[in-house]
Design an enzyme around this catalytic site. Structure first.
Site, PDB file in Angstrom:
ATOM      1  N   SER A   4       4.437  17.453 -14.221  1.00 29.63           N
ATOM      2  CA  SER A   4       4.615  18.244 -15.431  1.00 29.63           C
ATOM      3  C   SER A   4       4.302  17.361 -16.610  1.00 29.63           C
ATOM      4  O   SER A   4       4.346  16.124 -16.508  1.00 29.63           O
ATOM      5  CB  SER A   4       6.063  18.744 -15.525  1.00 29.63           C
ATOM      6  OG  SER A   4       6.390  19.168 -16.822  1.00 29.63           O
TER       7      SER A   4
ATOM      8  N   TYR B  19      15.653  17.833 -15.007  1.00 28.91           N
ATOM      9  CA  TYR B  19      14.254  18.181 -14.768  1.00 28.91           C
ATOM     10  C   TYR B  19      13.358  16.993 -15.110  1.00 28.91           C
ATOM     11  O   TYR B  19      12.483  16.615 -14.328  1.00 28.91           O
ATOM     12  CB  TYR B  19      13.887  19.403 -15.614  1.00 28.91           C
ATOM     13  CG  TYR B  19      12.430  19.788 -15.572  1.00 28.91           C
ATOM     14  CD1 TYR B  19      11.941  20.600 -14.553  1.00 28.91           C
ATOM     15  CD2 TYR B  19      11.545  19.361 -16.563  1.00 28.91           C
ATOM     16  CE1 TYR B  19      10.606  20.961 -14.520  1.00 28.91           C
ATOM     17  CE2 TYR B  19      10.206  19.726 -16.526  1.00 28.91           C
ATOM     18  CZ  TYR B  19       9.744  20.521 -15.508  1.00 28.91           C
ATOM     19  OH  TYR B  19       8.422  20.877 -15.469  1.00 28.91           O
TER      20      TYR B  19
END
Length: 326
Positions: free
Chosen positions: A142, A155
């Site tokens: 990401s 995350y």
């Protein structure tokens, strides 16, 4: 490199979002698909759509945080096809809100799904790649693997971990030229993922930003099988995040934190939710979110160059200012 037609391709997180879009993209190219996700019905729907495109596809319900289930996924691929050519570790989830507002168990589950799930998928795939002398392992990272993601700390921890894990594996596989470890770093993507994430902020998650389409990310994954690369950004925001944090980490942290706090103050109130982190939920089975969101087009080289120059000049100015103050 494996040729995509007939390549045995394992894709996790294939019941929706990027995983579903990637499964359909590989199906159009004639790959033989082994699809995994926690929701059997939604997963079978994806497999059915792939078969309608003329591809072979089987659905293997799998929770990637369970090592035994991941090993069973690899065995299913071997039992049916005798080999694995491509393994795409694609599952991802998160908890949004102040870190201390969520239980430690919920935060731990994010790391188990994102990071441990990727590690277990890699453990299942690599022995077959080594036996075959080749294969492509693709790990979904990401933009948050290059720069901090305030209010999504677990995350960010998992995505920073996936980047380090992938880079380390590449070095361990030196001398194995047929085996490739790739990491994909997309910016914000229009998937059901935000609605399925846990949200302990009490505020609505509606980023006011351009979104990539999941199909755009799927095309990058296809390209990585044809021509593997160590790390690839998808979307100009991901490239800017990488450069900015590399040149001015403190400033990048401050700006990103301020931006998200400002967005939270403006956002409407919603009930707190654990989303699909701890257990699957029925909602969200398509590739896209279904919301009217603006989609980004690929940036031109000029846009990236101007952005890079601006960041470099800004970093130089900051460096000079700090030197003068010193």
């Amino acid at each position: 490199m494996p040729r995509i037609p007939n390549a045995v391709t394992v894709i996790t997180g294939a019941s929706s979002g990027i995983g579903k879009a990637t499964a359909l993209a590989f199906a159009r190219e004639g790959a033989r698909l082994v699809l995994a996700a926690r929701r059997p019905e939604a997963l079978e729907d994806t497999a059915r759509e792939c078969r309608a495109l003329g591809a072979e596809a089987i659905a293997v319900p799998t929770d990637v945080s369970d090592g035994a289930q991941v090993e069973a996924l690899a065995r299913a691929a071997i039992d049916v096809h005798g080999r694995v050519d491509v393994w795409f570790n694609n599952v991802g989830t998160g908890v949004f809100g102040p870190y201390w507002e969520a239980t430690a168990e919920l935060q731990r589950k994010v790391v188990e799904i994102n990071l441990i799930g990727t590690m277990q998928g890699s453990s299942a795939a690599l022995p077959h790649f080594l036996r075959q002398g080749g294969g492509v392992l693709i790990n979904m990272c990401s933009m948050g693997g290059w720069s901090p993601t305030p209010f999504a700390a677990s995350y960010a921890a998992s995505k920073f971990g996936i980047r380090g894990f992938s880079a380390s594996l590449r070095q361990e596989l030196t001398g194995k030229p047929g085996i490739h470890v790739c990491a994909v770093f997309p910016a914000l993507v229009d998937t059901p993922g935000l609605d399925r994430a846990a949200n302990v902020s009490g505020r609505r998650l509606e980023p006011k930003a351009l979104y990539l389409t999941p199909e755009a990310v799927a095309e990058v994954v296809l390209a990585l099988v044809r021509r593997p690369r160590a790390e690839v950004a998808v979307g100009w925001e991901a490239t800017v995040a990488r450069v900015a944090y590399g040149l001015a980490p403190g400033l990048t942290e401050t700006v990103s934190g301020a931006a998200i706090r400002a967005a939270l103050r403006r956002a409407g109130r919603v009930p707190r939710s654990e989303g699909a982190v701890a257990r699957p939920i029925a909602e969200g089975t398509s590739s896209r979110s279904g919301k009217p969101v603006p989609h980004a087009r690929g940036p031109s080289l000029g846009t990236l160059a101007l952005g890079g120059i601006g960041l470099l000049l800004g970093a130089q100015w900051l460096s000079g200012a700090m030197t003068r103050r010193g």
